[in-house]
Design a protein around this motif. Structure first.
Motif, PDB file in Angstrom:
ATOM      1  N   GLU A 176      -3.984   2.709 -10.151  1.00 42.08           N
ATOM      2  CA  GLU A 176      -2.773   3.112  -9.780  1.00 42.08           C
ATOM      3  C   GLU A 176      -1.837   3.816 -10.220  1.00 42.08           C
ATOM      4  O   GLU A 176      -0.852   4.494 -10.057  1.00 42.08           O
ATOM      5  N   GLU A 177      -2.192   4.367 -11.588  1.00 39.62           N
ATOM      6  CA  GLU A 177      -1.483   5.460 -12.098  1.00 39.62           C
ATOM      7  C   GLU A 177      -1.524   6.850 -11.403  1.00 39.62           C
ATOM      8  O   GLU A 177      -0.662   7.390 -11.530  1.00 39.62           O
ATOM      9  N   ALA A 178      -2.773   7.022 -10.725  1.00 43.68           N
ATOM     10  CA  ALA A 178      -3.011   8.185  -9.935  1.00 43.68           C
ATOM     11  C   ALA A 178      -2.038   8.135  -8.869  1.00 43.68           C
ATOM     12  O   ALA A 178      -1.509   9.022  -8.290  1.00 43.68           O
ATOM     13  N   ALA A 179      -1.937   6.643  -8.139  1.00 39.66           N
ATOM     14  CA  ALA A 179      -1.150   6.640  -7.061  1.00 39.66           C
ATOM     15  C   ALA A 179       0.207   6.818  -7.223  1.00 39.66           C
ATOM     16  O   ALA A 179       1.179   7.416  -6.560  1.00 39.66           O
ATOM     17  N   LEU A 180       0.656   6.504  -8.472  1.00 43.22           N
ATOM     18  CA  LEU A 180       2.085   6.464  -8.935  1.00 43.22           C
ATOM     19  C   LEU A 180       2.580   7.834  -9.386  1.00 43.22           C
ATOM     20  O   LEU A 180       3.715   8.384  -8.993  1.00 43.22           O
ATOM     21  N   VAL A 181       1.591   8.697  -9.890  1.00 41.34           N
ATOM     22  CA  VAL A 181       1.754  10.192 -10.187  1.00 41.34           C
ATOM     23  C   VAL A 181       2.023  10.908  -8.950  1.00 41.34           C
ATOM     24  O   VAL A 181       2.828  11.639  -8.606  1.00 41.34           O
ATOM     25  N   ASP A 182       1.477  10.445  -7.791  1.00 36.13           N
ATOM     26  CA  ASP A 182       1.519  11.089  -6.447  1.00 36.13           C
ATOM     27  C   ASP A 182       2.847  10.420  -5.571  1.00 36.13           C
ATOM     28  O   ASP A 182       2.907  11.054  -4.574  1.00 36.13           O
ATOM     29  N   GLY A 183       3.539   9.625  -6.321  1.00 35.42           N
ATOM     30  CA  GLY A 183       4.955   9.455  -5.666  1.00 35.42           C
ATOM     31  C   GLY A 183       4.711   7.956  -4.842  1.00 35.42           C
ATOM     32  O   GLY A 183       5.727   7.637  -4.210  1.00 35.42           O
ATOM     33  N   ALA A 184       3.659   7.166  -4.908  1.00 37.89           N
ATOM     34  CA  ALA A 184       3.589   6.077  -4.142  1.00 37.89           C
ATOM     35  C   ALA A 184       4.325   5.063  -4.777  1.00 37.89           C
ATOM     36  O   ALA A 184       4.342   4.628  -6.071  1.00 37.89           O
ATOM     37  N   SER A 185       4.904   4.243  -3.954  1.00 38.82           N
ATOM     38  CA  SER A 185       5.581   3.124  -4.311  1.00 38.82           C
ATOM     39  C   SER A 185       4.729   1.819  -4.865  1.00 38.82           C
ATOM     40  O   SER A 185       3.324   1.971  -4.469  1.00 38.82           O
ATOM     41  N   PRO A 186       4.975   0.782  -5.536  1.00 39.85           N
ATOM     42  CA  PRO A 186       4.042   0.058  -5.823  1.00 39.85           C
ATOM     43  C   PRO A 186       3.536  -0.869  -4.719  1.00 39.85           C
ATOM     44  O   PRO A 186       2.372  -1.360  -4.460  1.00 39.85           O
ATOM     45  N   LEU A 187       4.293  -1.145  -3.575  1.00 40.11           N
ATOM     46  CA  LEU A 187       3.911  -1.863  -2.343  1.00 40.11           C
ATOM     47  C   LEU A 187       2.870  -0.962  -1.635  1.00 40.11           C
ATOM     48  O   LEU A 187       1.922  -1.267  -1.237  1.00 40.11           O
ATOM     49  N   ARG A 188       3.065   0.521  -1.578  1.00 40.07           N
ATOM     50  CA  ARG A 188       2.190   1.269  -0.915  1.00 40.07           C
ATOM     51  C   ARG A 188       0.926   1.348  -1.926  1.00 40.07           C
ATOM     52  O   ARG A 188      -0.262   1.628  -1.372  1.00 40.07           O
ATOM     53  N   THR A 189       0.978   1.393  -3.290  1.00 40.96           N
ATOM     54  CA  THR A 189      -0.147   1.286  -3.851  1.00 40.96           C
ATOM     55  C   THR A 189      -1.153   0.245  -3.527  1.00 40.96           C
ATOM     56  O   THR A 189      -2.318   0.076  -3.502  1.00 40.96           O
ATOM     57  N   LEU A 190      -0.361  -1.125  -3.399  1.00 40.84           N
ATOM     58  CA  LEU A 190      -0.989  -2.274  -3.067  1.00 40.84           C
ATOM     59  C   LEU A 190      -1.816  -2.032  -1.835  1.00 40.84           C
ATOM     60  O   LEU A 190      -3.206  -2.336  -1.650  1.00 40.84           O
ATOM     61  N   PHE A 191      -1.104  -1.808  -0.772  1.00 40.93           N
ATOM     62  CA  PHE A 191      -1.977  -1.560   0.651  1.00 40.93           C
ATOM     63  C   PHE A 191      -2.989  -0.445   0.448  1.00 40.93           C
ATOM     64  O   PHE A 191      -3.659  -0.516   1.388  1.00 40.93           O
ATOM     65  N   SER A 192      -2.615   0.692  -0.126  1.00 40.32           N
ATOM     66  CA  SER A 192      -3.498   1.794   0.417  1.00 40.32           C
ATOM     67  C   SER A 192      -4.398   1.920  -0.745  1.00 40.32           C
ATOM     68  O   SER A 192      -5.272   2.572  -0.490  1.00 40.32           O
ATOM     69  N   VAL A 193      -4.238   1.495  -1.953  1.00 44.16           N
ATOM     70  CA  VAL A 193      -5.157   1.634  -2.923  1.00 44.16           C
ATOM     71  C   VAL A 193      -6.028   0.451  -3.445  1.00 44.16           C
ATOM     72  O   VAL A 193      -7.195   0.651  -3.500  1.00 44.16           O
ATOM     73  N   LEU A 194      -5.313  -0.845  -3.668  1.00 44.30           N
ATOM     74  CA  LEU A 194      -5.932  -1.852  -4.073  1.00 44.30           C
ATOM     75  C   LEU A 194      -6.547  -2.575  -3.105  1.00 44.30           C
ATOM     76  O   LEU A 194      -7.537  -3.263  -3.220  1.00 44.30           O
ATOM     77  N   PHE A 195      -5.780  -2.468  -1.889  1.00 42.85           N
ATOM     78  CA  PHE A 195      -6.414  -3.344  -0.901  1.00 42.85           C
ATOM     79  C   PHE A 195      -7.717  -3.136  -0.504  1.00 42.85           C
ATOM     80  O   PHE A 195      -8.707  -3.972  -0.447  1.00 42.85           O
ATOM     81  N   PRO A 196      -8.285  -1.722  -0.408  1.00 41.72           N
ATOM     82  CA  PRO A 196      -9.524  -1.409   0.100  1.00 41.72           C
ATOM     83  C   PRO A 196     -10.344  -1.633  -1.067  1.00 41.72           C
ATOM     84  O   PRO A 196     -11.641  -2.178  -0.877  1.00 41.72           O
ATOM     85  N   VAL A 197     -10.032  -1.710  -2.539  1.00 40.78           N
ATOM     86  CA  VAL A 197     -10.922  -2.078  -3.725  1.00 40.78           C
ATOM     87  C   VAL A 197     -11.059  -3.437  -3.631  1.00 40.78           C
ATOM     88  O   VAL A 197     -12.238  -3.873  -3.797  1.00 40.78           O
ATOM     89  N   MET A 198     -10.086  -4.295  -3.159  1.00 42.13           N
ATOM     90  CA  MET A 198     -10.270  -5.794  -3.113  1.00 42.13           C
ATOM     91  C   MET A 198     -10.786  -6.215  -2.052  1.00 42.13           C
ATOM     92  O   MET A 198     -10.953  -7.488  -1.944  1.00 42.13           O
ATOM     93  N   MET A 199     -11.464  -5.615  -1.148  1.00 43.07           N
ATOM     94  CA  MET A 199     -11.921  -5.847   0.305  1.00 43.07           C
ATOM     95  C   MET A 199     -13.103  -6.936  -0.044  1.00 43.07           C
ATOM     96  O   MET A 199     -13.097  -7.934   0.573  1.00 43.07           O
ATOM     97  N   PRO A 200     -13.919  -6.798  -0.843  1.00 42.66           N
ATOM     98  CA  PRO A 200     -15.031  -7.945  -1.093  1.00 42.66           C
ATOM     99  C   PRO A 200     -14.283  -9.192  -1.567  1.00 42.66           C
ATOM    100  O   PRO A 200     -14.828 -10.316  -1.125  1.00 42.66           O
ATOM    101  N   ALA A 201     -13.313  -9.215  -2.388  1.00 38.73           N
ATOM    102  CA  ALA A 201     -12.634 -10.543  -2.894  1.00 38.73           C
ATOM    103  C   ALA A 201     -12.027 -10.935  -1.804  1.00 38.73           C
ATOM    104  O   ALA A 201     -11.937 -12.327  -1.471  1.00 38.73           O
TER     105      ALA A 201
END
Length: 283
Positions: A176-201
């Motif tokens: 998340e920190e890397a995504a926020l540094v790149d200028g991503a919003s929390p919602l964009r971080t959720l969909f673009s960064v966390l969702f792929p990692v959360m795919m098994p769950a």
């Protein structure tokens, strides 16, 4: 290996006992399903044969032809699929947002919310049946698949939130920190960064929620009139007369309903295992 060298007899005795226990559990779990499959390929008169004669009786596809020729069963499959997919989609969407908030942010009352979610997830269906029925009738949603979709959210959303929250907590914060540094919003971080990692769950919770919604009977029986889901259709199977119980067709319909779930579990078994064991080992 040490036990094998020190006491080979005890080592092989333990291994024999282990495989014997596995075989007993496998037989105990598989025999009812195999017997149902066998019954689905037998004529109605064959059900009264002796077990050995029943097993060796000639097979027939007549029960499956009758099942797929039953308009109520086909409609029931469609309603079950619509309701289960709708409930799972809404649960994953809102459950992901809730899990992200509960797993990443600190706010007052978070522990109480988690306890409430856990309490709701173990609440018996029969306890809320009367109140839900009153609400559905007041909103004129009786015999409407949407009534089932929203009622199923009672047990799919709490389960989804609880499982996903535990998974989100174990995701490294550096992502998340890397995504926020790149200028991503929390919602964009959720969909673009966390969702792929959360795919098994997501796959695990979605599949388990789908199975619960697909097999649910009590709400479907109470809230639906003519638009019955497939468990209710199978439970109301009747023969040519009131004294005739078409067990062959009932078993055939049950197999048709069960096989897609087995295929889904086999296809996503790796995701299910990884999703259920995520966070079990810290390191």
């Amino acid at each position: 290996m040490n036990l094998k060298r020190k006491n080979p007899a005890l080592y092989y005795l333990q291994r024999t006992g282990f495989y014997l226990l596995v075989a007993i559990i496998t037989i105990y779990l598989m025999v009812p399903f195999l017997w149902a499959v066998l019954t689905s390929f037998r004529k109605s008169g064959d059900l009264f044969l002796q077990p050995l004669q029943f097993v060796t009786a000639p097979s027939t596809l007549g029960n499956y032809r009758d099942v797929f020729a039953n308009e109520n069963f086909i409609n029931g499959l469609g309603y079950s699929l619509l309701v289960a997919v709708g409930a799972v989609a809404i649960s994953l969407l809102f459950g992901s947002f809730a899990a992200y908030a509960l797993g990443r942010f600190r706010f007052r009352g978070k522990s109480m919310i988690m306890y409430i979610i856990l309490a709701v997830s173990v609440f018996p269906q029969i306890a809320v049946l009367g109140g839900l029925f009153t609400l559905i009738r007041n909103f004129d949603m009786y015999n409407n698949p949407l009534a089932l979709v929203f009622s199923y959210l009672i047990f799919t959303i709490p389960f989804t939130v609880w499982v996903l929250t535990s998974f989100v907590r174990d995701i490294p914060g550096e992502l998340e920190e890397a995504a926020l540094v790149d200028g991503a919003s929390p919602l964009r971080t959720l969909f673009s960064v966390l969702f792929p990692v959360m795919m098994p769950a997501l796959v695990t919770t979605g599949l388990l929620a789908f199975i619960n919604a697909w097999n649910e009977y009590l709400f479907a029986l109470t809230f639906m009139g003519t638009r019955r889901t497939v468990p209710v259709v199978i439970a109301n199977y009747s023969g040519a007369t009131q004294f005739d119980q078409p067990w062959g067709q009932i078993m055939a319909a049950s197999i048709v309903v069960t096989v897609p779930l087995i295929i889904l579990v086999l296809v996503f078994q790796r995701n299910i295992v990884s999703g259920l064991t995520a966070g079990a080992v810290k390191g």
